[in-house]
Write an enzyme that holds these catalytic residues in place. Structure first.
Site, short mmCIF file in Angstrom:
data_model
loop_
_atom_site.label_atom_id
_atom_site.label_comp_id
_atom_site.label_asym_id
_atom_site.label_seq_id
_atom_site.Cartn_x
_atom_site.Cartn_y
_atom_site.Cartn_z
N ASP A 1 -2.14 20.87 9.68
CA ASP A 1 -3.29 20.17 8.45
C ASP A 1 -3.74 21.56 7.55
O ASP A 1 -3.61 21.82 7.71
CB ASP A 1 -4.92 20.96 9.85
CG ASP A 1 -4.42 21.11 11.28
OD1 ASP A 1 -3.87 19.25 11.25
OD2 ASP A 1 -5.14 21.25 11.96
N GLU B 1 -10.83 18.39 18.16
CA GLU B 1 -9.98 19.40 17.21
C GLU B 1 -10.73 18.98 15.66
O GLU B 1 -11.42 18.32 15.61
CB GLU B 1 -8.86 18.79 17.06
CG GLU B 1 -7.86 18.83 18.35
CD GLU B 1 -6.78 19.24 18.09
OE1 GLU B 1 -5.59 20.05 18.48
OE2 GLU B 1 -5.69 18.24 16.96
C1 FRU Z 1 -4.73 20.11 14.53
C2 FRU Z 1 -4.60 21.30 15.28
C3 FRU Z 1 -5.69 22.32 15.33
C4 FRU Z 1 -4.63 23.49 15.32
C5 FRU Z 1 -4.34 23.12 15.13
C6 FRU Z 1 -2.69 23.98 15.31
O1 FRU Z 1 -3.76 19.41 13.88
O2 FRU Z 1 -4.40 20.98 16.72
O3 FRU Z 1 -6.61 22.06 17.43
O4 FRU Z 1 -6.41 24.47 15.41
O5 FRU Z 1 -3.38 22.04 14.56
O6 FRU Z 1 -0.89 24.19 13.78
#
Ligand code: FRU
Length: 518
Positions: A50, A233
């Site tokens: 992300d 998320e």
């Molecule tokens: C989304 C996610 C978020 C988390 C991160 C962990 O892709 O699962 O919810 O903070 O990636 O790397």
């Protein structure tokens, strides 16, 4: 250890580092790097997911990102860091945040604390504040539920070095909630306080604060509303003017994994009102959310966890967005060796009236034009178009909306591989077929089925903007009303673009192509 041995080790370490650096540069051009995009952001090496901490400050767009520096698969999360002056050319900076005893550093956001409400600034410079989720692996393994909580870090040197707040976590997980993460913070002018949205399993929660340190829970939104095929998320919320009016609505972005419209990860959005405390979904929009099982920012399979930049100057006024150009269905298996994943092109988001409801549209940022040479128009009736050896270009293509059949753009190479983008007039949908686009046996979830996106435009002319970058195609159809972002892995670049219709001639076909600048 004797001084001599110590010095020899240092020298050896230096030489091997130098060698690595040089071989990195060499292999950048080698076959191993054949899927490395020419103009999308990628980490120099290893794993990225992300985008995080998107913030603009003193002429720099900051892009932090979920990063694992020790492998090409997901692991203990850090925040990688890059900056850009124009959103399309990026400079890599050292890792900004490292895991600590409170946990891995999961996704979050950054803001400029202009009035030093946190008291963490020095002198007259406002501090840059990052708010992120801590993920405590040992607690998760021990079967506890409260292993995610929210932390804060600050920088007083334009994001170059960071200090974790010593009162962390600023929001403990007291309920506890198993998935409690991905803080997005912004200054809510209307309520005159800081507002945070975060994901809490099957809903989002809103919190507010006078100083970014003391937080109060306000409300939640989303239980039984919208798509719920996976965990929620990376939320984001912001007001947007409805184009052509002075009216404003609030847009809530919400990533979900799995449960996207074409399987796996995807980002849905909601349009409504926010009174500083609760988010109220617009009635017409709510009906549509139910009818379509969610409305999606991008119908492609490779735009996830995207959020918007904070602190974009008022004179600019754009809502700027970037997403992770991959999908949890196969992200850790894609055939790139040194690094994994790219970001999408940055985009600006716009809200338009659509019948009684609204659509969120995405446009490539205007700075994207800095990446390309002057335009090159196709001659009339030309149906095969040389893209060039690198398989990177920008196309503007339009044709009359066919009344029947399928119209396809086929990106090809000499190995018989192709990527097909098409419009199907029977279903009024766009589609992408990557089943013959090259490597696809690395994951069962990759190539099938065909990826569909509804056409929301009523116009008689199909208008397309397409960005091809070796291993990705971003399609902005009808001014960004339908977006399809997808990745693929051909064994050699797609060098030719052909057009095909199963219903005779493609009427009023116009093609402009711009090659990538070197
Ligand atoms: C989304 C996610 C978020 C988390 C991160 C962990 O892709 O699962 O919810 O903070 O990636 O790397």
């Amino acid at each position: 250890m004797s001084k001599y041995i110590f010095l020899s080790i240092c020298l050896l370490a230096f030489l091997s580092c130098k060698e690595n650096k040089e071989s990195n540069t060499e292999s950048n051009n080698s076959l191993e790097e054949k899927h490395r995009p020419a103009y999308h952001f990628t980490p120099e090496a290893n794993w990225m997911n992300d985008p995080n901490g998107l913030v603009y400050f003193e002429g720099e767009y900051h892009l932090f990102y979920q990063y694992y520096p020790d492998s090409t698969v997901w692991g203990p999360m850090h925040w990688g860091h890059a900056v850009s002056k124009d959103l399309v050319h990026w400079e890599h900076l050292p890792i900004a945040l490292y895991p600590d005893s409170l946990g891995y550093i999961f996704s979050g956001s950054a803001v400029i604390d202009w009035n030093n409400s946190s008291g963490l600034g020095v002198g007259n410079e406002p501090p840059m504040i990052a708010m992120f989720t801590y993920h405590q692996m040992e607690m998760e393994k021990a079967g506890k539920l409260d292993y995610q909580y929210q932390g804060l870090a600050f920088s007083n040197d334009k994001g170059r070095t960071w200090t974790k707040y010593d009162g962390n976590p600023v929001i403990p997980n007291s309920k506890p909630i198993k998935d409690f993460r991905d803080t997005k913070v912004f200054w809510n002018e209307k309520a005159n306080n800081w507002l945070m949205v975060l994901a809490a399993q099957d809903r989002v929660q809103f919190w507010n604060s006078p100083d970014l340190i003391h937080w109060e829970f306000l409300s939640d939104f989303g239980e039984n509303i919208g798509a719920h095929g996976g965990v929620w998320e990376c939320p984001d919320i912001f007001p947007l003017k409805i184009e052509g009016t002075e009216k404003e609505k609030w847009v809530l972005l919400l990533s979900i994994n799995p449960g996207g419209p074409n399987k796996g990860s995807a980002t849905q959005y909601f349009v409504g009102d926010f009174d500083g405390k609760t988010f109220q979904l617009d009635t017409e929009f709510k009906d549509e959310v139910e009818m379509y099982d969610g409305l999606w920012l991008d119908y492609g399979r490779d735009n996830y966890a995207g959020v918007t930049w904070s602190d974009i100057p008022k004179e600019d006024g754009r809502k700027l967005f970037i997403g992770w150009m991959s999908n949890w269905d196969y992200a850790q298996a894609v055939p790139t060796e040194k690094w994994r994943s790219a970001m999408t092109l940055p985009r600006s988001l716009h809200l338009v009236q659509y019948e009684n409801s609204y659509r969120l549209i995405s446009k490539p940022v205007r700075e994207a034009s800095l990446l390309f040479e002057k335009e090159n128009e196709a001659e009339k009736n030309q149906t095969a178009f040389e893209i060039g050896p690198e398989g990177t270009a920008f196309f503007e293509i339009s044709f009359k909306k066919p009344s029947s059949g399928k119209t396809e753009l086929i990106f090809e190479n000499t190995k018989g591989e192709n990527l097909r983008f098409g419009y199907d007039s029977e279903t009024d949908k766009y589609y992408v077929d990557r089943s013959s686009s090259g490597a696809n046996d690395f994951s069962e979830n990759f190539s099938k089925p065909i990826i569909y996106g509804p056409r929301w435009s009523k116009s008689d002319s199909i208008e397309l903007e397409l960005f091809l970058d070796k291993a990705s195609l971003e399609v902005f159809a009808d001014g960004g009303k339908t977006v399809l972002t997808n990745i693929f892995f051909p064994s050699e670049p797609f060098q030719v673009l052909k057009f095909k219709s199963n219903n005779g001639e493609i009427e009023s076909l116009e093609i402009k192509m711009r090659q990538t600048k070197r």
